[in-house]
Design an enzyme around this catalytic site. Sequence first.
Site, PDB file in Angstrom:
ATOM      1  N   ALA A   1       0.856  -1.177   0.000  1.00  0.00           N
ATOM      2  CA  ALA A   1       0.000   0.000   0.000  1.00  0.00           C
ATOM      3  C   ALA A   1       0.902   1.240   0.000  1.00  0.00           C
ATOM      4  O   ALA A   1       2.103   1.133   0.252  1.00  0.00           O
ATOM      5  CB  ALA A   1      -0.888  -0.002   1.236  1.00  0.00           C
TER       6      ALA A   1
ATOM      7  N   GLN B   1       1.158   3.491   2.154  1.00  0.00           N
ATOM      8  CA  GLN B   1       1.772   3.654   3.487  1.00  0.00           C
ATOM      9  C   GLN B   1       2.350   2.339   4.003  1.00  0.00           C
ATOM     10  O   GLN B   1       2.301   2.043   5.198  1.00  0.00           O
ATOM     11  CB  GLN B   1       0.750   4.216   4.467  1.00  0.00           C
ATOM     12  N   SER B   2       2.913   1.539   3.112  1.00  0.00           N
ATOM     13  CA  SER B   2       3.446   0.235   3.512  1.00  0.00           C
ATOM     14  C   SER B   2       4.703   0.371   4.367  1.00  0.00           C
ATOM     15  O   SER B   2       5.704   0.957   3.940  1.00  0.00           O
ATOM     16  CB  SER B   2       3.768  -0.566   2.250  1.00  0.00           C
ATOM     17  N   ASN B   3       4.653  -0.186   5.575  1.00  0.00           N
ATOM     18  CA  ASN B   3       5.853  -0.251   6.413  1.00  0.00           C
ATOM     19  C   ASN B   3       6.883  -1.201   5.804  1.00  0.00           C
ATOM     20  O   ASN B   3       8.094  -0.985   5.913  1.00  0.00           O
ATOM     21  CB  ASN B   3       5.492  -0.734   7.820  1.00  0.00           C
TER      22      ASN B   3
ATOM     23  N   ALA C   1       7.378  -1.772   2.608  1.00  0.00           N
ATOM     24  CA  ALA C   1       8.072  -1.096   1.506  1.00  0.00           C
ATOM     25  C   ALA C   1       9.155  -0.166   2.066  1.00  0.00           C
ATOM     26  O   ALA C   1      10.302  -0.169   1.603  1.00  0.00           O
ATOM     27  CB  ALA C   1       7.068  -0.309   0.659  1.00  0.00           C
TER      28      ALA C   1
END
Length: 333
Positions: free
Chosen positions: A77, A79-81, A83
């Site tokens: 997403a 706001q992917s942690n 990523a």
Amino acid sequence: MSEERQDTTRAELMSRPTPLEPAPRLARAIGLDPDDLWIKRDDLIGLGGGGNKVRKLEWTAGAARAEGATTLVTSGAAQSNHARLTAAAGARLGMDVVLVLAGAPAEGMTGNIALDGLFGARVVWAGEVSEAELAAAVEDVARDLRERGARSAVIPFGGSSVLGAQGYAEAGTELLVQDPDLTTAVVAVGSGGTMAGLVHTLGAERVLGVHCGAVADPEHTVGHLVEGLAGRPAATSPRLRLDQVGPGYSALTEPVMDAITTAARTEGIVLDPVYTGRALAGLIAAVHDGQVRPGQRTVFVHTGGLPGLFGHPETLARARSAVADTAVRWPRG
Ligand SMILES: *Cc1c(COP(=O)(O)O)cnc(C)c1O
């Protein structure tokens, strides 16, 4: 045999063990005895702002590097942690990182996206896509990179392959050394690898997962990884609470806002609205309905996510409103 091979390829991305800290004021606030509740501080993992994804990346990025890859490709997403931490791991390991993110670039994007940029990752925006379409986009991007001469490796969604989940099988061992009397470990479930690894080491009975809405069928997702780790069918299904998803993955619910506020005001600990806030809301619900009881040792696994709080405008507005309510101008008019 395969374990030996994996051990030699794991990248060192963190200091261990992470602290296990008592949380007596939070315990009392949610209906447990002061000695019952401890917090496993995987949010304090040092790399890239911290969080659970680092333990999985030690295995997945380590294996990619050992196989000769020079570019890591992953997805998530906006706001992917995961990523964000893949971007940080790439920086630490001297590898290029390409992130394929759902959605489109927007004005004023903050939180994880800002950190992705800071760590030097390149972002490919995939638009409004389904889980399957995002996975297909990642494969396309990786193929395109290879055609242009890059040696790229795909890190799976959330880092949750069987190999990645190995990081939490290890964390389970670390936790048992710190707390041999542990009755229940409570953990947020996204792509499932964190819970699966803990179940592998602690057993299904001792792990309570709180589904956060990131996958369609968490029981299948976690169960599949548990079986992959064990190399055989599981006797017991994972214990999951499905009651904290609300209107969906990125939506803030009242129980989650209450949980975030309670943790902040009793222990000075920050939770995020997507994962750890849901996990604590799930623990609070579990105490309510007797699934977790006073007198038992409970460990809340803090999996990180602080940058996600800054990427969630509604939670920030709610947090700020408390300041607005109590603000005083000085000198008093
Ligand atoms: C990804 C994530 C989780 C869930 O972990 P999975 O292994 O994907 O289930 C929990 N908390 C935070 C902060 C995360 O970023």
